[in-house]
Design a protein around this motif. Structure first.
Motif, mmCIF file in Angstrom:
data_model
loop_
_atom_site.group_PDB
_atom_site.id
_atom_site.type_symbol
_atom_site.label_atom_id
_atom_site.label_comp_id
_atom_site.label_asym_id
_atom_site.label_seq_id
_atom_site.Cartn_x
_atom_site.Cartn_y
_atom_site.Cartn_z
ATOM 1 N N ILE A 6 0.868 -1.258 0.133
ATOM 2 C CA ILE A 6 0.130 0.003 -0.106
ATOM 3 C C ILE A 6 0.773 1.333 -0.218
ATOM 4 O O ILE A 6 0.750 2.146 -0.683
ATOM 5 N N LEU A 7 1.927 1.131 0.865
ATOM 6 C CA LEU A 7 2.788 2.562 1.048
ATOM 7 C C LEU A 7 3.468 2.693 -0.499
ATOM 8 O O LEU A 7 3.775 3.751 -0.810
ATOM 9 N N THR A 8 3.992 1.572 -0.981
ATOM 10 C CA THR A 8 4.777 1.562 -1.945
ATOM 11 C C THR A 8 3.817 2.078 -3.339
ATOM 12 O O THR A 8 4.595 3.071 -4.148
ATOM 13 N N ALA A 9 2.509 1.718 -3.364
ATOM 14 C CA ALA A 9 1.602 2.183 -4.556
ATOM 15 C C ALA A 9 1.295 3.677 -4.186
ATOM 16 O O ALA A 9 1.453 4.501 -5.024
ATOM 17 N N MET A 10 0.923 4.109 -2.865
ATOM 18 C CA MET A 10 0.687 5.387 -2.888
ATOM 19 C C MET A 10 1.695 6.445 -2.873
ATOM 20 O O MET A 10 1.669 7.529 -3.399
ATOM 21 N N LEU A 11 3.097 5.832 -2.538
ATOM 22 C CA LEU A 11 4.207 6.905 -2.684
ATOM 23 C C LEU A 11 4.873 6.414 -3.840
ATOM 24 O O LEU A 11 6.194 7.185 -3.852
ATOM 25 N N SER A 12 4.483 6.025 -4.902
ATOM 26 C CA SER A 12 4.939 5.832 -6.351
ATOM 27 C C SER A 12 5.139 7.232 -6.961
ATOM 28 O O SER A 12 4.701 8.180 -6.623
ATOM 29 N N THR A 13 6.193 7.415 -7.754
ATOM 30 C CA THR A 13 6.630 8.549 -8.448
ATOM 31 C C THR A 13 5.461 9.146 -9.134
ATOM 32 O O THR A 13 5.165 10.263 -9.157
ATOM 33 N N SER A 14 4.848 8.433 -9.941
ATOM 34 C CA SER A 14 3.595 8.856 -10.659
ATOM 35 C C SER A 14 2.660 9.148 -9.746
ATOM 36 O O SER A 14 1.685 10.355 -9.957
ATOM 37 N N ASN A 15 2.225 8.437 -8.633
ATOM 38 C CA ASN A 15 1.156 8.871 -7.623
ATOM 39 C C ASN A 15 1.534 10.217 -7.075
ATOM 40 O O ASN A 15 0.502 10.968 -6.926
ATOM 41 N N ILE A 16 2.719 10.418 -6.690
ATOM 42 C CA ILE A 16 3.201 11.866 -6.050
ATOM 43 C C ILE A 16 2.973 12.716 -7.261
ATOM 44 O O ILE A 16 2.445 13.852 -6.718
ATOM 45 N N LYS A 17 3.517 12.699 -8.190
ATOM 46 C CA LYS A 17 3.356 13.641 -9.439
ATOM 47 C C LYS A 17 1.766 14.129 -9.555
ATOM 48 O O LYS A 17 1.361 15.234 -9.703
ATOM 49 N N ASN A 18 0.894 13.083 -9.567
ATOM 50 C CA ASN A 18 -0.462 13.207 -9.976
ATOM 51 C C ASN A 18 -1.026 13.836 -8.837
ATOM 52 O O ASN A 18 -2.057 14.907 -8.882
ATOM 53 N N GLY A 20 0.331 15.953 -6.805
ATOM 54 C CA GLY A 20 0.947 17.265 -6.667
ATOM 55 C C GLY A 20 0.029 18.382 -7.686
ATOM 56 O O GLY A 20 -0.146 19.341 -7.528
ATOM 57 N N LYS A 21 -0.008 17.481 -8.870
ATOM 58 C CA LYS A 21 -0.803 18.281 -10.061
ATOM 59 C C LYS A 21 -1.878 18.726 -9.654
ATOM 60 O O LYS A 21 -2.620 19.743 -10.003
ATOM 61 N N ALA A 22 -2.811 17.607 -9.236
ATOM 62 C CA ALA A 22 -4.313 17.966 -9.081
ATOM 63 C C ALA A 22 -4.299 19.001 -7.667
ATOM 64 O O ALA A 22 -5.294 19.836 -7.665
ATOM 65 N N SER A 23 -3.356 19.041 -6.521
ATOM 66 C CA SER A 23 -3.584 19.872 -5.565
ATOM 67 C C SER A 23 -2.789 21.334 -5.475
ATOM 68 O O SER A 23 -2.952 22.144 -4.746
ATOM 69 N N GLY A 24 -1.829 21.348 -6.547
ATOM 70 C CA GLY A 24 -1.093 22.386 -6.767
ATOM 71 C C GLY A 24 -0.020 22.472 -5.825
ATOM 72 O O GLY A 24 0.614 23.568 -5.571
ATOM 73 N N ALA A 25 0.309 21.370 -5.183
ATOM 74 C CA ALA A 25 1.674 21.474 -4.247
ATOM 75 C C ALA A 25 2.958 20.642 -4.944
ATOM 76 O O ALA A 25 2.528 20.000 -6.042
ATOM 77 N N SER A 26 3.804 20.984 -4.209
ATOM 78 C CA SER A 26 5.052 20.354 -4.750
ATOM 79 C C SER A 26 5.178 19.156 -4.360
ATOM 80 O O SER A 26 4.487 18.431 -3.540
#
Length: 213
Positions: A6-18, A20-26
């Protein structure tokens, strides 16, 4: 389904990017917030799955979100999911997460709203892949809640710090050094340092997952 996956999936590079894009955060803000928030969100999911009045609706939500695209995040839907997961403690938890992560509360709110649908998607996909549903899912999520996350992640850390010691010990044992003449009193050995507590170990594992190691 386990804490590591679960942690690996949630903290994947693609999910972090998505997120961030949706929330306007870095990306750094997203990582910091999720590191602090995931145990709380999983605890909320466990409560939803194990409460008679919400279990059926929660399972339906997991099913409907299992096929969600991570690149298309609905913040409005995420805010609704977040209100269910955190309930009456949402404001208090958001404040605590903001303090722990060092990210402004308004930004934390946006990040959590973006992460909530992805969390349901991850849980839905993994429960489908594992063939877990109903009461079994509730029990499984109970084992992944905030109260047990630390011990689970500590177990996953076992043996990670021993890799760098074997070569040095073998090389030093090949040529034993001669003992010096006993002219000076033996120096006292420094007190052994205590092991890091569970929270430090959890942070270490999450950091490892974030860096892809």
């Amino acid at each position: 389904m386990d804490a590591s996956s679960i942690l690996t999936a949630m903290l994947s590079t693609s999910n972090i990017k998505n997120i961030g894009k949706a929330s306007g955060a870095s990306s750094d803000q997203v990582k910091s917030v999720l590191t602090s928030a995931l145990p709380t969100l999983l605890s909320g999911a466990s409560t939803q799955a194990n409460t008679a009045s919400t279990a059926a609706g929660f399972l339906q939500a997991l099913t409907s979100h299992a096929g969600d695209s991570a690149s298309k995040i609905d913040l409005g839907d995420g805010a609704k999911i977040l209100s269910h997961l955190l309930g009456s403690s949402q404001a208090k938890n958001t404040t605590s997460i903001a303090k722990a992560s060092g990210v402004e509360k308004s930004t934390v709110t946006s990040i959590l709203a973006a992460a909530a649908p992805l969390l349901l998607s991850v849980l839905g996909k993994q429960s489908n892949d594992s063939g877990v549903s109903g009461n079994a899912l509730g029990s499984l999520l109970g084992g992944l809640s905030a109260g047990n996350m630390g011990s689970l992640l500590t177990g996953l850390l076992g043996g990670t710090s021993s890799s760098g010691t074997s070569s040095s010990s073998s090389s030093s044992s090949s040529k034993p050094a001669k003992k010096p003449a006993a002219k000076k009193p033996a120096a006292k050995k420094p007190a052994a340092k205590k092991d890091s507590d569970t929270l430090s170990q959890v942070a270490g594992l999450v950091g490892s997952l974030l860096s892809g190691k």
